[in-house]
Write a protein that holds these residues in place. Structure first.
Motif, short mmCIF file in Angstrom:
data_model
loop_
_atom_site.label_atom_id
_atom_site.label_comp_id
_atom_site.label_asym_id
_atom_site.label_seq_id
_atom_site.Cartn_x
_atom_site.Cartn_y
_atom_site.Cartn_z
N ALA A 203 2.72 8.73 10.34
CA ALA A 203 3.75 7.76 10.69
C ALA A 203 3.16 6.63 11.54
CB ALA A 203 4.90 8.44 11.42
N LEU A 204 2.27 6.99 12.46
CA LEU A 204 1.59 5.99 13.27
C LEU A 204 0.83 5.01 12.38
CD1 LEU A 204 0.61 4.94 16.07
CD2 LEU A 204 -1.31 6.55 15.83
N ALA A 205 0.12 5.52 11.39
CA ALA A 205 -0.65 4.66 10.49
C ALA A 205 0.26 3.68 9.75
CB ALA A 205 -1.45 5.50 9.50
N ARG A 206 1.41 4.15 9.29
CA ARG A 206 2.33 3.25 8.59
C ARG A 206 2.84 2.16 9.53
NH1 ARG A 206 3.73 8.25 6.51
NH2 ARG A 206 5.57 8.42 7.84
N GLY A 207 3.18 2.53 10.75
CA GLY A 207 3.63 1.54 11.72
C GLY A 207 2.54 0.55 12.08
N LEU A 208 1.34 1.05 12.29
CA LEU A 208 0.22 0.17 12.62
C LEU A 208 -0.14 -0.74 11.46
CD1 LEU A 208 -2.09 2.59 14.64
CD2 LEU A 208 -0.82 0.62 15.53
N ALA A 209 0.08 -0.29 10.23
CA ALA A 209 -0.18 -1.15 9.07
C ALA A 209 0.70 -2.41 9.14
CB ALA A 209 0.07 -0.40 7.77
N LEU A 210 1.92 -2.25 9.65
CA LEU A 210 2.81 -3.41 9.83
C LEU A 210 2.37 -4.23 11.04
CD1 LEU A 210 6.21 -1.60 9.27
CD2 LEU A 210 5.07 -3.18 7.69
N GLU A 211 2.13 -3.56 12.14
CA GLU A 211 1.81 -4.24 13.39
C GLU A 211 0.47 -4.97 13.37
OE1 GLU A 211 0.77 -2.94 17.91
OE2 GLU A 211 2.43 -1.89 16.95
N LEU A 212 -0.54 -4.37 12.77
CA LEU A 212 -1.89 -4.93 12.80
C LEU A 212 -2.21 -5.81 11.60
CD1 LEU A 212 -3.87 -1.82 14.10
CD2 LEU A 212 -2.88 -3.71 15.43
N SER A 213 -1.27 -5.94 10.67
CA SER A 213 -1.50 -6.75 9.48
C SER A 213 -2.08 -8.11 9.87
CB SER A 213 -0.17 -6.94 8.75
OG SER A 213 -0.32 -7.82 7.67
N PRO A 214 -3.10 -8.58 9.17
CA PRO A 214 -3.62 -8.16 7.87
C PRO A 214 -4.70 -7.08 7.90
CG PRO A 214 -4.65 -10.22 8.49
CD PRO A 214 -3.68 -9.87 9.59
N VAL A 215 -4.93 -6.46 9.06
CA VAL A 215 -5.78 -5.26 9.07
C VAL A 215 -5.01 -4.18 8.34
CG1 VAL A 215 -6.77 -3.45 10.52
CG2 VAL A 215 -7.01 -5.86 11.19
N ARG A 216 -5.69 -3.45 7.47
CA ARG A 216 -5.05 -2.39 6.69
C ARG A 216 -5.26 -1.05 7.38
NH1 ARG A 216 -7.66 -1.56 2.55
NH2 ARG A 216 -9.51 -2.71 3.10
N VAL A 217 -4.20 -0.25 7.45
CA VAL A 217 -4.27 1.06 8.10
C VAL A 217 -3.73 2.10 7.13
CG1 VAL A 217 -3.65 2.42 10.13
CG2 VAL A 217 -3.88 -0.08 10.33
N ASN A 218 -4.51 3.15 6.90
CA ASN A 218 -4.16 4.19 5.94
C ASN A 218 -4.51 5.56 6.50
OD1 ASN A 218 -3.44 2.49 3.49
ND2 ASN A 218 -5.47 1.69 3.98
N THR A 219 -4.13 6.59 5.77
CA THR A 219 -4.39 7.96 6.19
C THR A 219 -4.84 8.82 5.02
OG1 THR A 219 -2.52 7.70 7.70
CG2 THR A 219 -3.41 9.90 7.49
N VAL A 220 -5.76 9.73 5.29
CA VAL A 220 -6.19 10.74 4.31
C VAL A 220 -5.92 12.12 4.93
CG1 VAL A 220 -8.14 11.76 3.08
CG2 VAL A 220 -7.97 9.27 3.31
N PRO A 221 -5.00 12.90 4.34
CA PRO A 221 -4.81 14.27 4.77
C PRO A 221 -5.52 15.25 3.83
CG PRO A 221 -2.81 13.50 3.69
CD PRO A 221 -3.84 12.41 3.60
#
Length: 145
Positions: free
Chosen positions: A61-79
């Protein structure tokens, strides 16, 4: 505070808050990428690992929020699911082999993961400019098994 509680706080501090602090401190260029590694328990919780599953889900969830906040830096997750790493070296060879074999038999991929499986997903996310706020599950089909 009990030592069990200390371990729980350390897990949250390390995995979740550590990722948050890295995201805040990193100097990632515009269009760059940050990929967190969460864990399979975020997708398929375990009765015996409730906290770890919740921490992994919070990281995603943090990664999804940071993807919005830090755009255009891309933030993703691998589980990742079960990966054959030195983490399992405390088990005897026979116990580890039996665990891996049992897991492989239950997984649609019919094998346990290797470190390069996780690395491939991270490279994919790092090199795909249209991937942000994404979670790429690398679990051999464990979430559907």
């Amino acid at each position: 505070m009990s030592s069990r509680c200390d371990v729980r706080f350390k897990a949250m501090d390390s995995k979740f808050w550590g990722a948050y602090r890295v995201a805040r401190a990193a100097k990632i260029p515009e269009g760059g990428s940050l990929t967190f590694v969460s864990g399979f328990l975020a997708v398929r919780p375990s009765r015996t690992s409730v906290l770890q599953g919740a921490i992994n889900a919070a990281l995603e969830a943090l990664a999804r929020g940071l993807a919005l906040e830090l755009s255009p830096v891309r933030v993703n997750t691998v589980p990742p699911g079960l990966i054959a790493t030195p983490l399992w070296s405390k088990l005897s060879d026979d116990a580890r082999d039996a665990m891996f074999e049992g897991a492989a038999n239950r997984l649609p991929a019919k094998r346990v993961g290797q470190p390069e499986d996780v690395a491939n997903a991270i490279v994919y996310l790092a090199t795909t400019p249209y991937a942000t706020g994404s979670t790429v599950l690398v679990d051999g089909g464990g979430a559907i098994a």
